[in-house]
Structure formats: structure tokens, C-alpha cells
Design a protein around this motif. Structure first.
Motif, PDB file in Angstrom:
ATOM      1  N   GLY A  92      68.887  35.617  60.702  1.00  0.00           N
ATOM      2  CA  GLY A  92      70.073  36.468  61.172  1.00  0.00           C
ATOM      3  C   GLY A  92      70.081  37.663  60.573  1.00  0.00           C
ATOM      4  O   GLY A  92      70.954  38.657  60.578  1.00  0.00           O
ATOM      5  N   ALA A  93      69.546  37.620  58.936  1.00  0.00           N
ATOM      6  CA  ALA A  93      69.511  38.804  58.228  1.00  0.00           C
ATOM      7  C   ALA A  93      68.526  39.837  58.416  1.00  0.00           C
ATOM      8  O   ALA A  93      67.303  39.862  57.765  1.00  0.00           O
ATOM      9  N   ILE A  94      68.858  40.651  59.528  1.00  0.00           N
ATOM     10  CA  ILE A  94      67.692  41.726  59.694  1.00  0.00           C
ATOM     11  C   ILE A  94      67.471  42.621  58.861  1.00  0.00           C
ATOM     12  O   ILE A  94      68.424  43.232  58.198  1.00  0.00           O
ATOM     13  N   GLY A  95      66.127  42.854  58.411  1.00  0.00           N
ATOM     14  CA  GLY A  95      65.775  43.659  57.371  1.00  0.00           C
ATOM     15  C   GLY A  95      66.004  43.334  55.853  1.00  0.00           C
ATOM     16  O   GLY A  95      65.980  44.077  54.868  1.00  0.00           O
ATOM     17  N   HIS A  96      66.003  41.913  55.681  1.00  0.00           N
ATOM     18  CA  HIS A  96      66.191  41.189  54.291  1.00  0.00           C
ATOM     19  C   HIS A  96      64.979  41.813  53.591  1.00  0.00           C
ATOM     20  O   HIS A  96      63.903  41.438  54.264  1.00  0.00           O
ATOM     21  N   PRO A  97      65.270  42.286  52.345  1.00  0.00           N
ATOM     22  CA  PRO A  97      63.956  42.490  51.491  1.00  0.00           C
ATOM     23  C   PRO A  97      62.938  41.385  51.372  1.00  0.00           C
ATOM     24  O   PRO A  97      61.677  41.817  51.332  1.00  0.00           O
ATOM     25  N   GLU A  98      63.185  40.160  51.476  1.00  0.00           N
ATOM     26  CA  GLU A  98      62.295  39.051  51.466  1.00  0.00           C
ATOM     27  C   GLU A  98      61.399  38.707  52.583  1.00  0.00           C
ATOM     28  O   GLU A  98      60.511  38.270  52.637  1.00  0.00           O
ATOM     29  N   SER A  99      62.049  39.199  53.765  1.00  0.00           N
ATOM     30  CA  SER A  99      61.514  38.831  55.098  1.00  0.00           C
ATOM     31  C   SER A  99      60.001  39.182  55.221  1.00  0.00           C
ATOM     32  O   SER A  99      59.205  38.433  55.928  1.00  0.00           O
ATOM     33  N   SER A 100      59.648  40.460  55.017  1.00  0.00           N
ATOM     34  CA  SER A 100      58.299  40.876  55.487  1.00  0.00           C
ATOM     35  C   SER A 100      57.149  40.211  54.494  1.00  0.00           C
ATOM     36  O   SER A 100      56.249  39.820  54.777  1.00  0.00           O
ATOM     37  N   SER A 101      57.468  40.101  53.296  1.00  0.00           N
ATOM     38  CA  SER A 101      56.566  39.250  52.275  1.00  0.00           C
ATOM     39  C   SER A 101      56.575  37.830  52.653  1.00  0.00           C
ATOM     40  O   SER A 101      55.355  37.208  52.557  1.00  0.00           O
ATOM     41  N   LEU A 102      57.608  37.204  53.214  1.00  0.00           N
ATOM     42  CA  LEU A 102      57.469  35.758  53.709  1.00  0.00           C
ATOM     43  C   LEU A 102      56.627  35.819  54.965  1.00  0.00           C
ATOM     44  O   LEU A 102      56.029  34.909  55.068  1.00  0.00           O
ATOM     45  N   SER A 103      56.843  36.919  55.940  1.00  0.00           N
ATOM     46  CA  SER A 103      56.009  36.570  57.076  1.00  0.00           C
ATOM     47  C   SER A 103      54.576  36.946  56.799  1.00  0.00           C
ATOM     48  O   SER A 103      53.613  36.411  57.492  1.00  0.00           O
ATOM     49  N   ARG A 104      54.150  37.716  55.760  1.00  0.00           N
ATOM     50  CA  ARG A 104      52.714  37.827  55.345  1.00  0.00           C
ATOM     51  C   ARG A 104      52.229  36.572  54.823  1.00  0.00           C
ATOM     52  O   ARG A 104      51.273  36.130  55.070  1.00  0.00           O
ATOM     53  N   GLU A 105      53.020  35.830  54.114  1.00  0.00           N
ATOM     54  CA  GLU A 105      52.404  34.579  53.125  1.00  0.00           C
ATOM     55  C   GLU A 105      52.457  33.543  54.482  1.00  0.00           C
ATOM     56  O   GLU A 105      51.581  32.861  54.259  1.00  0.00           O
ATOM     57  N   PHE A 106      53.306  33.582  55.378  1.00  0.00           N
ATOM     58  CA  PHE A 106      53.285  32.589  56.584  1.00  0.00           C
ATOM     59  C   PHE A 106      51.993  32.794  57.293  1.00  0.00           C
ATOM     60  O   PHE A 106      51.356  31.703  57.273  1.00  0.00           O
ATOM     61  N   THR A 107      51.864  33.969  57.567  1.00  0.00           N
ATOM     62  CA  THR A 107      50.241  34.322  58.275  1.00  0.00           C
ATOM     63  C   THR A 107      49.014  33.776  57.502  1.00  0.00           C
ATOM     64  O   THR A 107      48.120  33.197  57.744  1.00  0.00           O
ATOM     65  N   ARG A 108      49.361  34.011  56.160  1.00  0.00           N
ATOM     66  CA  ARG A 108      47.963  33.805  55.369  1.00  0.00           C
ATOM     67  C   ARG A 108      47.917  32.251  55.154  1.00  0.00           C
ATOM     68  O   ARG A 108      46.904  31.645  55.283  1.00  0.00           O
ATOM     69  N   LEU A 109      49.065  31.629  54.944  1.00  0.00           N
ATOM     70  CA  LEU A 109      49.143  30.145  54.850  1.00  0.00           C
ATOM     71  C   LEU A 109      48.248  29.429  56.216  1.00  0.00           C
ATOM     72  O   LEU A 109      47.719  28.667  56.391  1.00  0.00           O
ATOM     73  N   GLU A 110      48.935  29.954  57.305  1.00  0.00           N
ATOM     74  CA  GLU A 110      48.330  29.509  58.730  1.00  0.00           C
ATOM     75  C   GLU A 110      46.702  29.674  58.808  1.00  0.00           C
ATOM     76  O   GLU A 110      46.180  28.755  59.242  1.00  0.00           O
ATOM     77  N   THR A 111      46.356  30.790  58.437  1.00  0.00           N
ATOM     78  CA  THR A 111      44.945  31.138  58.300  1.00  0.00           C
ATOM     79  C   THR A 111      44.080  30.160  57.300  1.00  0.00           C
ATOM     80  O   THR A 111      43.218  29.380  57.702  1.00  0.00           O
ATOM     81  N   ASP A 112      44.672  29.935  56.049  1.00  0.00           N
ATOM     82  CA  ASP A 112      44.002  28.946  55.150  1.00  0.00           C
ATOM     83  C   ASP A 112      43.954  27.737  55.517  1.00  0.00           C
ATOM     84  O   ASP A 112      43.004  26.876  55.577  1.00  0.00           O
ATOM     85  N   ILE A 113      45.186  27.245  56.197  1.00  0.00           N
ATOM     86  CA  ILE A 113      45.149  25.756  56.982  1.00  0.00           C
ATOM     87  C   ILE A 113      44.325  25.522  58.091  1.00  0.00           C
ATOM     88  O   ILE A 113      43.388  24.533  57.926  1.00  0.00           O
ATOM     89  N   ARG A 114      44.003  26.722  58.843  1.00  0.00           N
ATOM     90  CA  ARG A 114      43.207  26.707  59.931  1.00  0.00           C
ATOM     91  C   ARG A 114      41.779  26.456  59.486  1.00  0.00           C
ATOM     92  O   ARG A 114      40.977  25.740  59.906  1.00  0.00           O
ATOM     93  N   VAL A 115      41.285  27.070  58.542  1.00  0.00           N
ATOM     94  CA  VAL A 115      39.996  27.245  57.832  1.00  0.00           C
ATOM     95  C   VAL A 115      39.789  25.960  57.196  1.00  0.00           C
ATOM     96  O   VAL A 115      38.536  25.131  57.364  1.00  0.00           O
ATOM     97  N   LEU A 116      40.507  25.477  56.339  1.00  0.00           N
ATOM     98  CA  LEU A 116      40.420  24.083  55.701  1.00  0.00           C
ATOM     99  C   LEU A 116      40.402  22.819  56.849  1.00  0.00           C
ATOM    100  O   LEU A 116      39.609  22.070  56.569  1.00  0.00           O
ATOM    101  N   ARG A 117      41.208  23.013  57.879  1.00  0.00           N
ATOM    102  CA  ARG A 117      41.112  21.992  59.086  1.00  0.00           C
ATOM    103  C   ARG A 117      39.435  21.798  59.676  1.00  0.00           C
ATOM    104  O   ARG A 117      39.123  20.568  59.876  1.00  0.00           O
ATOM    105  N   ARG A 118      39.060  22.968  59.552  1.00  0.00           N
ATOM    106  CA  ARG A 118      37.572  23.050  60.179  1.00  0.00           C
ATOM    107  C   ARG A 118      36.841  22.029  59.159  1.00  0.00           C
ATOM    108  O   ARG A 118      35.807  21.590  59.622  1.00  0.00           O
ATOM    109  N   THR A 119      37.006  22.033  57.974  1.00  0.00           N
ATOM    110  CA  THR A 119      36.369  21.308  57.065  1.00  0.00           C
ATOM    111  C   THR A 119      36.616  19.801  57.073  1.00  0.00           C
ATOM    112  O   THR A 119      35.828  18.706  57.126  1.00  0.00           O
TER     113      THR A 119
END
Ligand code: ZN
Ligand code: ZN
Length: 389
Positions: A92-119
Motif C-alpha cells: 500500500g506504500a507506493i514509492g517506499h524506498p525499500e520497494s525497488s531493492s526488494l523487487s530486484r532481490e525477489f527477481t534475483r532469488l527466483e532466478t537462482d531458485i530456478r537454476v538450482l531446481r534444474r540441478t
């Protein structure tokens, strides 16, 4: 059972002569659940698959609910859960300073999980999901389809789970010569654990009906044309988009009943593609049923009155009552809040907006999946678009 679309209440071609040249014929399919054989056209029914050909599987990177088991995998999943919860807190807090770094971390984690899943799940079933038949069309029933030389049956199967970019099932089309199929192969059962239940169709017989359509509002050739139609709509009981132009529901060819903006694709060689098939969650909506619900369906449907109104605090809400009942704004309250009597609007809608005995799909949020084909390229390339509200 046959289905008959009622005649249009307004002759658009006569009213707007410039529309006459834009009329197209669509084939409404009117699916309804029933046993059907590989020798018949159907939606969600069995297909005439050659015994010597392996049943098709999709090997895209599918969503996989199985947890990773390695230490690193468990740590990545724990952190993903933490980040997701924090993102939810901040939604609900549009433009919160933490939001964009969280969203970048989320994407990175998803990618890492996908790669690891392949193994971790190198031979995992999520990497080769059996496809399921969504449609089979014989040329004798649908001569308007662009059958390549020597083919007389069009088969469409899809992988029944989410795929990028629309989180929708991924279809593939085969064109065959039915006479060349001497021994019919059995379908591989879908993987119920990894498939999306909403993307597994019920077998349906179809009842092709050809009706004339006009372009979707946003496919009209000019703003000037849209203005003319909008002017005419004022004071009318009918809406161009909902009641008169494009048929809702599953259909072949004709115009598209876009849920969002039109996106007509081109093939890689630059040809404009044709509308091959719409697979729809719903055959009509709470407004469009008035002109698009077949007469046979109308005869067996119960209707209710939907009453929409504003409350004293400005909130808008609605309720449904029986057709013979009267809504009294003066005595109706919601949690002590009075109804603004001038705001009351009543409309008749089908009592049950679900389509019981139909395809039984849910594409996105009551959306449609559109399949396009290039009628010029001999290998008939396809393109897919999925839209929901
Ligand atoms: Zn897939
Ligand atoms: Zn092409």
C-alpha cells in the motif's frame, strides 16, 4: 443439441454504411460437455493422434511447487518467503524506498531458485509436462480454416500450466491428413500435481454456428468512427461493444472480442496473422448475454435482478433479488448506512454466472486466450495472446 444466436436488434451495416465492408463471419463453437470421439471435431475432446508418434510434452521452465532440499536451496526459499512477506506489507506504500531493492532481490532469488531446481530435479516431471488436447477441427466442419495442402484436421494441444509472458497455457498446433492415421495412439494423462487445474478442459461437443460480426470498438478504423458510434449509443438500450459488434465466447475466425487493447500479431516474415481460435472462460457476460446467449440456453436459464446503488458514505455496492421482487431504497440499509435512492440501477442477469457443463476453464481472471495463424507461410506459424480483466 444445437444453439442459435438471436438476430442482432440493430442492423449496424445499415446504420453505419462505412462499417458494411468490415463485416466478418465468425464461427461460434458453443461447447457443451458430452462424450466425443477422435473422429469428431471438439473442444477439449480426444484427438486423432498417430500411435507411432510420441505424445507431445512441453519442456518449458514450469512453475514447480516442490521444495528444494539442499542447504542453499532451503536458504533461498526462506529468504524468498521473507522478501515476499515484506513486499506484501509495503504494497500500500507506493514509492517506499525499500520497494525497488526488494523487487530486484525477489527477481534475483527466483532466478537462482530456478537454476538450482534444474540441478536438484534434473529428471523432474515439471520439465516435461504432457500436453492436453484443447481443440480438434475437421475440414468438413470448418472449411474456412487455412488447411495446408493435404491436411484435413487441425489439432491444438496446450501445456496446462503457466507460461511467460502471460501466465497462461502454451498451445501448439498440428495440421494432419486424417487418412494417414491408421493406428490411433492413446493420450498420456496430464500430470495433475503439476498442471493447473483451471487449464484442464472438460471434453465438449461443439455446435458450430456462423454469425456476422463488426470490429471491436478499438479495432474501428478511426477516432471519428468511434465518435459517431458513441453519439448514436446515447439514449440507446444497446451498447456497440457488449451487444452488437463482436461475439463473446469460444469461436473460430472473425473479429476478436478483446478484453484489453487489440494486439494483432505479424509472423516473422511480416504477414499480418489471422484469428484462428478464441478459447474463452465464459461464453457471455452479465451484460452481453442479452444479445449473445443462444435462445436454447436462454430457455433453460434462471434470471435475477442485480441492483446497484450508492450508500450515504459514497461507497458503491450491489445486491441481487428475485425478478418479481421490489427493491425499496427507503428501507434498505447496509450496516446502518442508507441507500442514495437516486443512484439505484437495476438490471437483469443470469442467476448463475458460472458455466456449469461447458469447457470448465479459468483463463487468468475470467479471461480469453487468442490464437493466431499466418495463412500465407506454408508452415502456418502461430502466435498466442492471453488477456483478462
Ligand atoms: Zn509448458
Ligand atoms: Zn507468414
Amino acid at each position: 443439441m444445437g444453439f442459435t444466436t438471436p438476430g442482432r436488434p440493430v442492423d449496424l451495416g445499415a446504420l453505419f454504411p462505412e462499417l458494411a465492408g468490415l463485416a466478418r463471419t465468425t464461427v461460434r463453437l458453443h461447447p457443451w460437455q458430452s462424450a466425443v470421439t477422435v473422429r469428431e471435431s471438439s473442444l477439449g475432446g480426444p484427438v486423432l493422434w498417430p500411435a507411432e508418434e510420441a505424445w507431445p510434452v512441453c519442456s518449458a521452465d514450469h512453475p514447480d511447487p516442490r521444495p528444494l532440499t539442499s542447504t542453499r536451496g532451503r536458504e533461498l526459499q526462506r529468504r524468498l518467503k521473507e522478501v515476499r512477506a515484506r513486499m506484501y506489507e509495503l504494497s500500500g506504500a507506493i514509492g517506499h524506498p525499500e520497494s525497488s531493492s526488494l523487487s530486484r532481490e525477489f527477481t534475483r532469488l527466483e532466478t537462482d531458485i530456478r537454476v538450482l531446481r534444474r540441478t536438484e530435479f534434473a529428471d523432474g516431471p515439471a520439465m516435461s509436462l504432457p500436453m492436453v488436447p484443447i481443440a480438434q477441427f475437421y475440414a468438413r466442419d470448418f472449411p474456412e480454416l487455412p488447411f495446408p495442402e493435404a491436411a484435413d484436421v487441425c489439432q491444438i494441444l496446450w501445456c496446462p500450466t503457466e507460461h511467460e509472458p502471460y501466465y497462461s497455457p502454451r498451445p501448439v498446433v498440428w495440421w494432419r491428413d486424417s487418412a494417414s492415421v491408421t493406428a490411433v495412439g492413446a493420450a498420456t494423462e496430464p500430470d495433475r500435481a503439476l498442471s493447473d487445474e483451471d487449464s484442464l478442459p472438460a471434453a465438449c461437443r461443439i455446435s458450430p454456428e456462423r454469425v456476422v460480426e463488426f470490429p471491436h470498438w478499438l479495432d474501428l478504423p478511426s477516432d471519428q468512427m468511434r465518435e459517431r458510434v458513441a453519439e448514436w449509443e446515447e439514449g440507446q438500450d444497446w451498447s456497440y461493444g457488449e451487444h452488437l459488434s463482436t461475439a463473446p465466447g469460444s469461436k473460430i475466425g472473425g473479429w476478436i472480442n478483446w478484453v484489453q487493447d487489440p494486439r494483432w500479431p505479424e509472423c516473422d516474415r511480416g504477414h499480418r496473422m489471422d484469428h484462428l481460435l478464441t478459447v474463452a472462460t465464459a461464453e457471455w457476460g452479465n451484460t452481453s448475454w442479452r444479445t449473445w446467449m443462444p435462445l436454447e440456453e436462454r430457455a433453460r436459464t434462471d434470471f435475477v435482478k442485480q441492483v446497484r446503488f450508492e450508500l450515504a458514505d459514497g461507497c458503491t455496492t450491489s445486491t441481487t433479488i428475485g425478478l418479481g421482487e421490489h427493491f425499496d431504497a427507503a428501507i434498505h440499509t447496509i450496516q446502518g448506512r442508507a441507500v442514495v435512492s437516486e443512484s439505484v440501477q437495476e438490471s437483469v442477469i443470469p442467476a448463475d454466472s458460472a458455466h456449469p457443463d461447458r469447457l470448465d476453464l479459468m483463463i487468468g481472471d475470467v479471461g480469453d486466450l487468442y490464437l493466431f495463424v499466418c495463412p500465407t507461410c506454408p508452415d502456418r506459424p502461430i502466435s498466442v495472446e492471453s488477456q483478462c480483466s
